[in-house]
Design an enzyme around this catalytic site. Structure first.
Site, PDB file in Angstrom:
ATOM      1  N   ASN A   4       0.808  -1.216   0.000  1.00  0.00           N
ATOM      2  CA  ASN A   4       0.000   0.000   0.000  1.00  0.00           C
ATOM      3  C   ASN A   4       0.845   1.272   0.000  1.00  0.00           C
ATOM      4  O   ASN A   4       0.316   2.362   0.103  1.00  0.00           O
ATOM      5  CB  ASN A   4      -0.912  -0.021   1.234  1.00  0.00           C
ATOM      6  CG  ASN A   4      -1.966   1.050   1.210  1.00  0.00           C
ATOM      7  OD1 ASN A   4      -2.562   1.344   0.176  1.00  0.00           O
ATOM      8  ND2 ASN A   4      -2.206   1.667   2.345  1.00  0.00           N
ATOM      9  N   TYR A  71       2.362  10.750 -10.710  1.00  0.00           N
ATOM     10  CA  TYR A  71       1.490   9.876  -9.928  1.00  0.00           C
ATOM     11  C   TYR A  71       0.639   9.011 -10.854  1.00  0.00           C
ATOM     12  O   TYR A  71       0.550   7.791 -10.684  1.00  0.00           O
ATOM     13  CB  TYR A  71       0.601  10.709  -9.007  1.00  0.00           C
ATOM     14  CG  TYR A  71      -0.331   9.878  -8.164  1.00  0.00           C
ATOM     15  CD1 TYR A  71       0.138   9.243  -7.017  1.00  0.00           C
ATOM     16  CD2 TYR A  71      -1.671   9.727  -8.508  1.00  0.00           C
ATOM     17  CE1 TYR A  71      -0.712   8.479  -6.236  1.00  0.00           C
ATOM     18  CE2 TYR A  71      -2.526   8.963  -7.725  1.00  0.00           C
ATOM     19  CZ  TYR A  71      -2.044   8.336  -6.597  1.00  0.00           C
ATOM     20  OH  TYR A  71      -2.889   7.566  -5.828  1.00  0.00           O
ATOM     21  N   LYS A  75       0.833   4.857 -11.163  1.00  0.00           N
ATOM     22  CA  LYS A  75      -0.284   3.968 -10.850  1.00  0.00           C
ATOM     23  C   LYS A  75      -0.664   3.107 -12.057  1.00  0.00           C
ATOM     24  O   LYS A  75      -1.101   1.961 -11.894  1.00  0.00           O
ATOM     25  CB  LYS A  75      -1.473   4.770 -10.324  1.00  0.00           C
ATOM     26  CG  LYS A  75      -1.188   5.403  -8.955  1.00  0.00           C
ATOM     27  CD  LYS A  75      -0.733   4.351  -7.936  1.00  0.00           C
ATOM     28  CE  LYS A  75      -0.477   4.925  -6.562  1.00  0.00           C
ATOM     29  NZ  LYS A  75      -0.233   3.885  -5.562  1.00  0.00           N
TER      30      LYS A  75
END
Length: 135
Positions: A4, A71, A75
């Protein structure tokens, strides 16, 4: 193994304002960290012929334009890593998956955006086409 770890990096709204060092830091944490976690988990799971590796990606991996480039790209890479590992590790009885949650007005996001909770929640709802408080 639940991976995570993740950072948003700097809010650089354009490719021209993007800083290479920020991009590298985001990828080191979000992608390289996910890779290392999976590699070490696989070392224990392959001999056991079972296990689950779960990554946190982001809605940014499916819907672009709301998050910084580094980002968003990181991802997307996490989803790609997950798909690749499914093929390799599935033959050993190991399941690999990821979740891609939408934004939450966490302290991390509020600090990055420099906004109060209510303002961040309004932006998140507006981006998703939802009226705040109607869900």
């Amino acid at each position: 193994m639940y991976n995570n770890a993740g950072i948003p990096g700097n809010l650089e709204p354009t490719i021209l304002s993007a800083v290479a060092e920020n991009f590298k830091q985001v990828f080191d944490v979000n992608v390289y960290g996910a890779f290392l976690g999976a590699k070490h988990a696989a070392r224990a799971m392959i001999p056991a012929k079972k296990g689950v590796i779960l990554f946190t990606s982001s809605v940014a991996s499916a819907s672009c334009g709301e998050s910084p480039h580094a980002y968003t790209m990181s991802k997307h890479a996490v989803v790609g890593l997950m798909k690749s590992l499914c093929v390799e590790l599935g033959q050993h009885g190991i399941r690999v998956n990821c979740i891609s949650p939408c934004a939450m007005a966490t302290p991390l996001l509020r600090n990055v955006m420099g906004m109060e909770r209510d303002a961040v929640e309004e932006l998140i709802c507006a981006a998703g086409g939802v009226e705040r408080g109607s869900a």
